[in-house]
Design an enzyme around this catalytic site. Structure first.
Site, PDB file in Angstrom:
ATOM      1  N   GLU A   1       0.829  -1.206   0.000  1.00 61.71           N
ATOM      2  CA  GLU A   1       0.000   0.000   0.000  1.00 61.71           C
ATOM      3  C   GLU A   1       0.867   1.262   0.000  1.00 61.71           C
ATOM      4  O   GLU A   1       0.444   2.314  -0.468  1.00 61.71           O
ATOM      5  CB  GLU A   1      -0.937  -0.014   1.221  1.00 61.71           C
ATOM      6  CG  GLU A   1      -2.227   0.738   0.989  1.00 61.71           C
ATOM      7  CD  GLU A   1      -3.244   0.583   2.123  1.00 61.71           C
ATOM      8  OE1 GLU A   1      -2.898   0.019   3.179  1.00 61.71           O
ATOM      9  OE2 GLU A   1      -4.378   1.041   1.958  1.00 61.71           O
TER      10      GLU A   1
ATOM     11  N   HIS B   1       6.889 -27.356  -0.710  1.00 59.10           N
ATOM     12  CA  HIS B   1       6.261 -28.499  -1.378  1.00 59.10           C
ATOM     13  C   HIS B   1       5.203 -28.044  -2.370  1.00 59.10           C
ATOM     14  O   HIS B   1       4.401 -28.847  -2.843  1.00 59.10           O
ATOM     15  CB  HIS B   1       5.673 -29.443  -0.327  1.00 59.10           C
ATOM     16  CG  HIS B   1       6.746 -30.000   0.554  1.00 59.10           C
ATOM     17  ND1 HIS B   1       7.300 -31.238   0.374  1.00 59.10           N
ATOM     18  CD2 HIS B   1       7.423 -29.433   1.592  1.00 59.10           C
ATOM     19  CE1 HIS B   1       8.249 -31.431   1.273  1.00 59.10           C
ATOM     20  NE2 HIS B   1       8.343 -30.346   2.028  1.00 59.10           N
TER      21      HIS B   1
ATOM     22  N   LYS C   1     -13.669   1.995  -3.580  1.00 62.46           N
ATOM     23  CA  LYS C   1     -14.664   2.411  -2.578  1.00 62.46           C
ATOM     24  C   LYS C   1     -15.721   3.300  -3.225  1.00 62.46           C
ATOM     25  O   LYS C   1     -16.916   3.148  -2.974  1.00 62.46           O
ATOM     26  CB  LYS C   1     -13.988   3.178  -1.440  1.00 62.46           C
ATOM     27  CG  LYS C   1     -13.250   2.303  -0.454  1.00 62.46           C
ATOM     28  CD  LYS C   1     -12.828   3.153   0.733  1.00 62.46           C
ATOM     29  CE  LYS C   1     -11.861   2.433   1.626  1.00 62.46           C
ATOM     30  NZ  LYS C   1     -11.198   3.316   2.574  1.00 62.46           N
TER      31      LYS C   1
HETATM   32  O1  PA5 Z   1      -3.256   1.779   5.895  1.00 61.15           O
HETATM   33  C1  PA5 Z   1      -4.352   2.284   5.722  1.00 61.15           C
HETATM   34  O2  PA5 Z   1      -4.537   3.513   5.789  1.00 61.15           O
HETATM   35  C2  PA5 Z   1      -5.585   1.430   5.435  1.00 61.15           C
HETATM   36  O3  PA5 Z   1      -5.282   0.102   5.316  1.00 61.15           O
HETATM   37  C3  PA5 Z   1      -6.609   1.583   6.545  1.00 61.15           C
HETATM   38  O4  PA5 Z   1      -6.030   1.156   7.741  1.00 61.15           O
HETATM   39  C4  PA5 Z   1      -7.869   0.787   6.246  1.00 61.15           C
HETATM   40  O5  PA5 Z   1      -8.400   1.139   5.007  1.00 61.15           O
HETATM   41  C5  PA5 Z   1      -8.909   1.009   7.345  1.00 61.15           C
HETATM   42  O6  PA5 Z   1      -9.241   2.349   7.454  1.00 61.15           O
HETATM   43  P1  PA5 Z   1      -9.979   2.922   8.723  1.00 61.15           P
HETATM   44  O7  PA5 Z   1      -9.093   2.714   9.906  1.00 61.15           O
HETATM   45  O8  PA5 Z   1     -10.202   4.365   8.433  1.00 61.15           O
HETATM   46  O9  PA5 Z   1     -11.275   2.156   8.879  1.00 61.15           O
END
Ligand code: PA5
Length: 427
Positions: free
Chosen positions: A281, A302, A417
């Protein structure tokens, strides 16, 4: 002790690494002076150093109350809001764990089957909830919270249930913060300057860990040691930067596109999942970044072992090797010896595993010609794990900046989203 051992990395890669030392000094300065892109999300750098002992005490008190009164803590969150604590709890407690207050996860999936089965499992248990969302509006955890709140209300009664809900969210904004205020849930803050995948050092990670019995003071002490140890701008002196620069050399100079993170313990698989989110990410932007993939050997030897040995040479490997095993088992002798394994009788499984690790490293580096960085950790405990997770966060910031990428945003995640929101409204 955490050491990046490059003895199974080709000399040409190591020479290329050396040529990056001035660039590393430049980026280190940019990180410290907070002048790089996304630098208002660098709060995790000093978070542990500045964490007050009163906050650790409060978390431990919350955890004790839950342990004393409940059978299960349901942690509700997705992405950075759950992967870090799961990584730590599995790595420290193991997967087959007998702790009296279990920690389970919901809201990390929309799976109807998983959700149904968890609700069935929870329906006759005394439950507490830790709902975690920085934005407070993420769909998966919001739906799960609706469902599990119903159960908690049935379990404790509509008024008392709020005593068993802990909300970890933004200090001022978002639906979850508003709900916590309205219902009187205990609240913990995710700081503005810490993004989800860098939040394991905050209450996001610490509350579930404490309920699972992990020593969070020791975890935080490890993070602090990491933040001191990985603060040098000198490449030769900074293990986190060495790892970051190796990743850069593999991607940009050697034209490698995949990094396999390899562990040898099923209870480190969640750690590899956390690592995948961190690097995937943070770096997967602008058509750049190594694809972070993970394997658990010897299990995957394996299956994927064949690909690693003789498949498309598109990857390098990073292996996590822990010096001291948390537990061990001795191989028994049998009278008939039909399996012809009596030559191993009296030896420990750790001795066999050690041989498996060194044989695989050589098979993949010497015969398979793949670079293999070895991250050596003296032992796996809350302290070394805190340090290791900081090591990866610091390496990730350096690695992304080397690629000229903002390590702290995730614009791509928002695209699905937005599309989903449009379609859901038409349901
Ligand atoms: O690293 C990040 O920002 C994302 O993975 C968020 O943690 C994830 O989308 C969850 O978001 P939130 O904590 O706002 O629900």
């Amino acid at each position: 002790m955490i050491r990046v051992n490059l003895s199974r990395v080709d000399n040409s890669s190591k020479n290329l690494m050396k040529s990056m030392k001035n660039k590393v000094v430049e980026i280190d300065k940019m990180i410290n002076e907070k002048t790089g892109e996304g630098s208002d999300f660098l709060g995790w750098l000093d978070y542990a150093k500045n964490l007050k002992s009163s906050e650790i005490k409060r978390i431990n008190k919350t955890a004790e109350r839950i342990q004393k009164n409940c059978d299960v803590l349901v942690v509700i969150g997705i992405g950075g809001s759950y992967l870090g604590s799961k990584a730590v709890i599995d790595a420290i407690n193991g997967i087959v764990n007998q702790s009296p207050c279990k920690v389970v996860y919901m809201g990390q999936t929309l799976s109807p089957t998983y959700t149904f089965q968890m609700l069935e499992y929870l329906k006759d248990k005394k439950i507490a909830i830790n709902v975690i969302s920085k934005s407070g509006t993420t769909l998966e955890p919001s739906i799960a919270f609706r469902l599990v709140s119903e159960l908690a209300k049935k379990c404790w009664g509509p008024k008392k249930y709020a005593k068993y809900v802990v909300a970890t969210t933004d200090a001022k904004k978002g639906a979850l913060h508003q709900m916590a205020f309205a219902e009187g849930f205990e609240e913990y803050v995710i700081p503005d300057d810490v993004g989800g995948r860098y939040s394991v050092f905050t209450p996001v990670g610490l509350i579930p860990m404490a309920v699972a019995g992990v020593d969070i003071s020791s975890f935080i002490a490890g993070v602090v040691e990491g933040s001191n140890e990985y603060s040098s701008p000198v490449l030769d002196e900074n293990e986190a930067y060495k790892y970051a620069v190796l990743r850069y050399v593999e991607k940009v100079k050697n034209k490698i596109s995949v990094e396999f993170l390899i562990t040898y313990e099923p209870h480190f698989v969640a750690l590899a999942e956390w690592w995948k989110q961190l690097f995937g990410e943070s770096e997967g932007k602008n058509k750049k970044g190594l694809l972070p993939a993970s394997l658990c050997f010897t299990t995957d030897l394996h299956s994927m072992g064949q690909f690693c040995q003789e498949g498309t040479p598109c990857f390098f490997e990073t292996t996590i090797a822990v010096g001291k095993y948390q537990n061990d088992v001795t191989i028994p002798k049998t009278l008939v010896n039909l399996d012809k394994l009596n030559y191993l009788a009296g030896k420990s499984l750790s001795q066999v595993e050690d041989v498996a690790i060194s044989s695989t490293l050589d098979a993949h580096f010497v015969d398979g010609k793949h670079d293999n960085a070895l991250i050596e950790i003296s032992e796996m405990n809350p302290f070394t794990l805190g340090k290791l997770m900081f090591f990866f966060c610091k390496a990730c910031a350096m690695s992304a900046y080397l690629l000229e990428i903002n390590p702290f945003n995730q614009p791509g995640v928002e695209i699905y989203k937005a599309r989903m929101k449009d379609l859901l409204k038409k349901l």
